[in-house]
Enzyme design. Sequence first.
Site, short mmCIF file in Angstrom:
data_model
loop_
_atom_site.label_atom_id
_atom_site.label_comp_id
_atom_site.label_asym_id
_atom_site.label_seq_id
_atom_site.Cartn_x
_atom_site.Cartn_y
_atom_site.Cartn_z
N GLU A 136 12.82 107.04 28.56
CA GLU A 136 12.36 107.38 27.21
C GLU A 136 12.50 106.20 26.26
O GLU A 136 11.64 105.97 25.42
CB GLU A 136 13.12 108.60 26.66
CG GLU A 136 12.77 109.92 27.34
CD GLU A 136 11.30 110.31 27.19
OE1 GLU A 136 10.62 109.77 26.31
OE2 GLU A 136 10.84 111.16 27.97
N TYR B 56 14.24 112.13 18.71
CA TYR B 56 13.31 112.30 19.83
C TYR B 56 14.01 112.10 21.18
O TYR B 56 13.93 112.95 22.07
CB TYR B 56 12.11 111.35 19.72
CG TYR B 56 11.35 111.34 21.01
CD1 TYR B 56 10.59 112.44 21.38
CD2 TYR B 56 11.49 110.29 21.92
CE1 TYR B 56 9.97 112.50 22.61
CE2 TYR B 56 10.88 110.34 23.16
CZ TYR B 56 10.11 111.44 23.50
OH TYR B 56 9.52 111.50 24.73
N ASP C 135 7.40 113.26 19.90
CA ASP C 135 7.03 111.85 19.81
C ASP C 135 5.59 111.76 19.28
O ASP C 135 5.01 112.78 18.86
CB ASP C 135 7.17 111.16 21.18
CG ASP C 135 6.16 111.69 22.20
OD1 ASP C 135 5.48 112.70 21.92
OD2 ASP C 135 6.05 111.09 23.27
#
Length: 327
Positions: free
Chosen positions: A33, A114, A132
């Site tokens: 991520e 996030y 996101d």
Amino acid sequence: MKTSEELLQWYRQNHRQLPWRMDRNPYKIWISEVMLQQTTVSAVIPYFERFLEAFPTVEALAKADEERVLGLWSGLGYYSRARNLHRAAKQIAELGLFPQTYEELLKLPGLGPYTAAAVASIAFGEEVAAVDGNVIRVVTRLYDIAEDCTFKETRQLIQSKAQDLVSGQPPHEHNQAMMELGATICVPQNPFCLLCPVARFCQARSNGTAAQRPVKKKMKKQEPWVWEMLVIRRNGAVALVKEDNGTPWLKKTWVLPGRASPWTKSGNPESDFRHSITHHKIFVKLKFGPPSLLRDRQVKWVKTAQIKEVGTSSIVRKALEEASRRK
Ligand code: SF4
């Protein structure tokens, strides 16, 4: 809005096989991520694989030398993210357990809402929406949200709509399905509405406004800067500096000695090449000089072939390529 069944079914049948989706390991999800915040999936895959090979566990990352971490990050940009990753790994290793909730994950350096939500939902099944850029686009289209999504109130509205959508669903699949939909079907230009599993729920589609969603205020114009870089060589190696390196963007990163300053005159300055870093358009001028110019500065001498192992920016690598063509 009940998009769930269609969305999950579509995701289960169509999602891309990605190395961080092979299991629900929080460490792998976290690394992927953070890398994906900077570039595309296809560009991330080789970085992710190299990084995981070097540091297969959070403990291995915690024990690693920072230079090595930055070296493996080299080319991805935003080195502060790699440093935070390293700091967070040390904290997790000290805790002896990977934090498992959104709130606990948020306390780690560099983990924003996030990333914390992505790890908490995908690895640990917490019912929290991970929002996101892809998910913002999907949500603003599904609900035809016409307010500027850079405003705080609009972001809160999007977050609460995304949270409504994840409620009662398997969070790890639902969140990934939303991201995947935004990445592959509900793309910024010309979304593939005919292939979209949630088209019948989409308000922007029925209102004919999908192309205008999300609404964003205009990007800030890029500021021109001039960066004079000094190429100093000794025995086939080039000098790099880190402390007080003369740039506002790449603090604590190994770069060529020199100084960057704003360009305030009209027109563009003369340069050897141009490069963009977020809101800055940088005009790079190369100069060549002897080691005596370094005086007492702390430097690292790096052979060209080893430059990829040093945590430096792609602008420095471009400069060295340009320098090797010229001298
Ligand atoms: S119908 Fe079109 S605009 Fe709406 S969510 Fe699907 S792809 Fe996006």
